[in-house]
Design a protein around this motif. Structure first.
Motif, PDB file in Angstrom:
ATOM      1  N   UNK A  44       5.003  20.857 -12.802  1.00 59.71           N
ATOM      2  CA  UNK A  44       3.883  21.787 -12.881  1.00 59.71           C
ATOM      3  C   UNK A  44       3.056  21.704 -11.602  1.00 59.71           C
ATOM      4  N   UNK A  45       2.838  20.495 -11.101  1.00 56.66           N
ATOM      5  CA  UNK A  45       2.026  20.329  -9.898  1.00 56.66           C
ATOM      6  C   UNK A  45       2.786  20.708  -8.622  1.00 56.66           C
ATOM      7  N   UNK A  46       4.067  21.045  -8.748  1.00 59.40           N
ATOM      8  CA  UNK A  46       4.792  21.604  -7.614  1.00 59.40           C
ATOM      9  C   UNK A  46       4.682  23.131  -7.567  1.00 59.40           C
ATOM     10  N   UNK A  47       4.127  23.729  -8.630  1.00 60.94           N
ATOM     11  CA  UNK A  47       3.855  25.163  -8.620  1.00 60.94           C
ATOM     12  C   UNK A  47       2.512  25.413  -7.933  1.00 60.94           C
TER      13      UNK A  47
ATOM     14  N   UNK B 294      -9.664  17.898   4.710  1.00 62.40           N
ATOM     15  CA  UNK B 294      -9.721  17.365   3.348  1.00 62.40           C
ATOM     16  C   UNK B 294     -10.323  18.376   2.391  1.00 62.40           C
ATOM     17  N   UNK B 295      -9.726  18.459   1.203  1.00 60.92           N
ATOM     18  CA  UNK B 295     -10.261  19.300   0.143  1.00 60.92           C
ATOM     19  C   UNK B 295     -11.229  18.452  -0.676  1.00 60.92           C
TER      20      UNK B 295
ATOM     21  N   UNK C 247       0.835  -1.191   0.000  1.00 61.21           N
ATOM     22  CA  UNK C 247       0.000   0.000   0.000  1.00 61.21           C
ATOM     23  C   UNK C 247       0.875   1.249   0.000  1.00 61.21           C
ATOM     24  N   UNK C 248       0.553   2.162  -0.909  1.00 63.03           N
ATOM     25  CA  UNK C 248       1.259   3.437  -0.985  1.00 63.03           C
ATOM     26  C   UNK C 248       0.476   4.515  -0.232  1.00 63.03           C
ATOM     27  N   UNK C 249       1.173   5.577   0.114  1.00 62.05           N
ATOM     28  CA  UNK C 249       0.522   6.795   0.587  1.00 62.05           C
ATOM     29  C   UNK C 249       1.144   7.960  -0.151  1.00 62.05           C
ATOM     30  N   UNK C 250       0.441   9.094  -0.192  1.00 62.18           N
ATOM     31  CA  UNK C 250       0.910  10.279  -0.905  1.00 62.18           C
ATOM     32  C   UNK C 250       1.149  11.393   0.099  1.00 62.18           C
ATOM     33  N   UNK C 251       2.428  11.680   0.363  1.00 64.59           N
ATOM     34  CA  UNK C 251       2.820  12.692   1.337  1.00 64.59           C
ATOM     35  C   UNK C 251       3.204  13.987   0.630  1.00 64.59           C
ATOM     36  N   UNK C 252       2.726  15.111   1.144  1.00 65.74           N
ATOM     37  CA  UNK C 252       3.091  16.404   0.556  1.00 65.74           C
ATOM     38  C   UNK C 252       4.597  16.627   0.599  1.00 65.74           C
ATOM     39  N   UNK C 253       5.256  16.111   1.632  1.00 67.59           N
ATOM     40  CA  UNK C 253       6.695  16.315   1.794  1.00 67.59           C
ATOM     41  C   UNK C 253       7.523  15.280   1.062  1.00 67.59           C
ATOM     42  N   UNK C 254       7.111  14.004   1.129  1.00 68.64           N
ATOM     43  CA  UNK C 254       7.949  12.912   0.612  1.00 68.64           C
ATOM     44  C   UNK C 254       7.444  12.307  -0.691  1.00 68.64           C
TER      45      UNK C 254
ATOM     46  N   UNK D 116      -0.087  22.615   5.370  1.00 71.92           N
ATOM     47  CA  UNK D 116       0.617  23.867   5.089  1.00 71.92           C
ATOM     48  C   UNK D 116       1.368  23.779   3.769  1.00 71.92           C
ATOM     49  N   UNK D 117       1.978  22.617   3.496  1.00 66.78           N
ATOM     50  CA  UNK D 117       2.729  22.434   2.255  1.00 66.78           C
ATOM     51  C   UNK D 117       1.821  22.263   1.050  1.00 66.78           C
ATOM     52  N   UNK D 118       0.602  21.792   1.272  1.00 66.93           N
ATOM     53  CA  UNK D 118      -0.320  21.512   0.172  1.00 66.93           C
ATOM     54  C   UNK D 118      -1.718  22.002   0.552  1.00 66.93           C
ATOM     55  N   UNK D 119      -1.999  23.286   0.347  1.00 64.97           N
ATOM     56  CA  UNK D 119      -3.265  23.857   0.827  1.00 64.97           C
ATOM     57  C   UNK D 119      -4.512  23.301   0.160  1.00 64.97           C
TER      58      UNK D 119
END
Length: 419
Positions: free
Chosen positions: A339-342, A361-362, A256-263, A301-304
């Motif tokens: 692009x998605x880091x902008x 959650x958004x 199982x993967x997870x998606x971290x804003x930092x890593x 904070x890293x991914x509003x």
């Protein structure tokens, strides 16, 4: 400090003999605190006055930028105890984990001052203060200082001057002290050099993410490789990507993967130090192939509005259906990743997102999400831009690896080079 072992485990070969025990007052003449004053919420610049924060010594080395600017004349007049070279700054009042945190100061800062929660330890004519600082910063030294802490509050503890100055520690002759102190100071200098290069490259990347993609309403970026001149073309995400809904119905994939804003996308076990999912509940998870993109609606904070990351692990895994998985086509995946880091796509998300049931959650409908607009240059230019940012990230990662390696060496030596 230990009374059973009077010789360190690791030692420079030219020295021998047991270390002797001395009270800390043998090497420190005074412990002088500053005063607390009203301050601003940013660091002071070169020509301003600043009051240090207790976090300036949290990591075992002095961080002068951990300060707050002091504006008012009446507050500036109250400042005392400037930062002097060849002193040790010690946190005399802090949380139980950080009380006694300290660091050696090799250069003075005339415009920066200590608050009342920090001491400046000043030297006597005996011994090497660099050695004393690293001794106090070792696991044994931090434990000895922590043991002196008193206070009824569970969140804040204090240590007293008399207790610190009476604290006994084992020390070698001054020549060996100096060599040990210099060794650690050189290690810290190397660590600091890599930190500075890491931060410089990170700032360059941040600036280029803003300047190498066209701003809203523009079709040409501010900075561009000279061989390209054509305007960028706007497309919708649905034109270059397909939503992936393949389920792990046969439970063929177990990671199982997870998606971290930092890593980014990483193994769930690596991120949480345990498996959150289990074999019995992943049959409904989405299958994520290498190079697939994943949108995580969890905001931070890293991914509003939540991070969008590319699977760079080179292997297949599964992710919770709470995530949106999509696969790009006819574009350079590395360019799309950056692009998605902008922040260029954030405005669309904020204008079109729904009010979520959970504050963390958004919420946005898939049909709306895939209407997200992107500006694309030619495929060749996409490749060049993607490679530029990828090379920047490689350099940033190399410096981070060196920082980690040198810090590990330092911590190992702090454990083994003191009694």
């Amino acid at each position: 400090m230990s009374v059973d072992y009077k010789v360190p485990e690791i030692r420079f070969k030219e020295f021998s003999g047991e270390w002797e025990k001395y009270p800390l007052g043998t090497f420190i003449s005074s412990l002088d605190a500053g005063v607390s004053v009203n301050s601003g919420d940013r660091p002071a610049n070169e020509k301003e006055f600043g009051i240090l924060k207790t976090s300036c010594v949290t990591n075992g080395h002095f961080e002068p930028n951990e300060n707050k600017v002091v504006f008012k004349t009446e507050e500036i007049k109250r400042l005392k105890e400037p930062v002097l070279k060849n002193t040790i700054i010690i946190s005399r009042m802090n949380t139980p984990a950080l009380v006694g945190a300290n660091a050696y100061v090799s250069s003075g800062y005339a415009n920066y001052f200590l608050p009342d929660r920090l001491w400046a330890a000043k030297p006597t004519s005996k011994g090497d203060l660099k050695f004393i600082a690293y001794m106090l910063g070792s696991d044994k030294g931090r434990l000895a200082l922590s043991d002196l802490a008193t206070g009824t509050s569970g969140s804040m503890k204090n240590i007293s001057k008399p207790a610190v100055l009476r604290l006994e520690l084992h020390s070698p002759e001054e020549k060996e002290q100096t060599q040990i102190g210099n060794y650690f100071q050189k290690l810290d200098a190397l660590i600091n050099q890599h930190h500075q290069k890491h931060d410089k490259l990170s700032n360059i990347k941040k600036a280029m993410l803003e300047k190498m993609f066209p701003k809203q309403g523009k079709t040409i970026p501010e900075i561009r490789f000279s061989e390209y001149s054509r305007g960028w073309t706007e497309v919708k995400l649905s034109m270059i990507a397909d939503k992936i809904t393949e389920k792990n119905t046969s439970v063929f994939f177990s990671e199982t993967f997870t998606n971290s804003a930092e890593f980014g996308i990483i193994s769930q076990r690596d991120y949480f130090d345990k498996d959150i999912s289990n074999f019995n509940n992943i049959n409904g998870y989405f299958v994520v192939q290498p190079e697939d993109f994943v949108y995580n609606p969890r905001i931070s904070t890293l991914a509003p509005c939540g991070p969008i990351k590319r699977n760079t692990l080179g292997r297949v895994g599964v992710m919770s259906p709470l995530y949106t998985v999509f696969r790009t086509k006819d574009v350079n995946t590395i360019f799309i990743e950056y692009f998605f880091q902008t922040k260029l796509w954030h405005t669309f998300m904020f204008l079109n997102g729904d009010t979520g049931a959970r504050a963390d959650r958004f919420s946005i409908k898939d049909s709306v999400f895939f209407e997200l607009p992107l500006l694309l240059p030619t495929l060749n230019e996409q490749v060049v831009i993607g490679k530029y940012f990828q090379n920047l990230d490689i350099l940033i990662s190399q410096h981070q690896q060196q920082i980690t390696k040198l810090n590990n060496i330092k911590q190992a030596c702090l454990r083994k080079m003191f009694v």
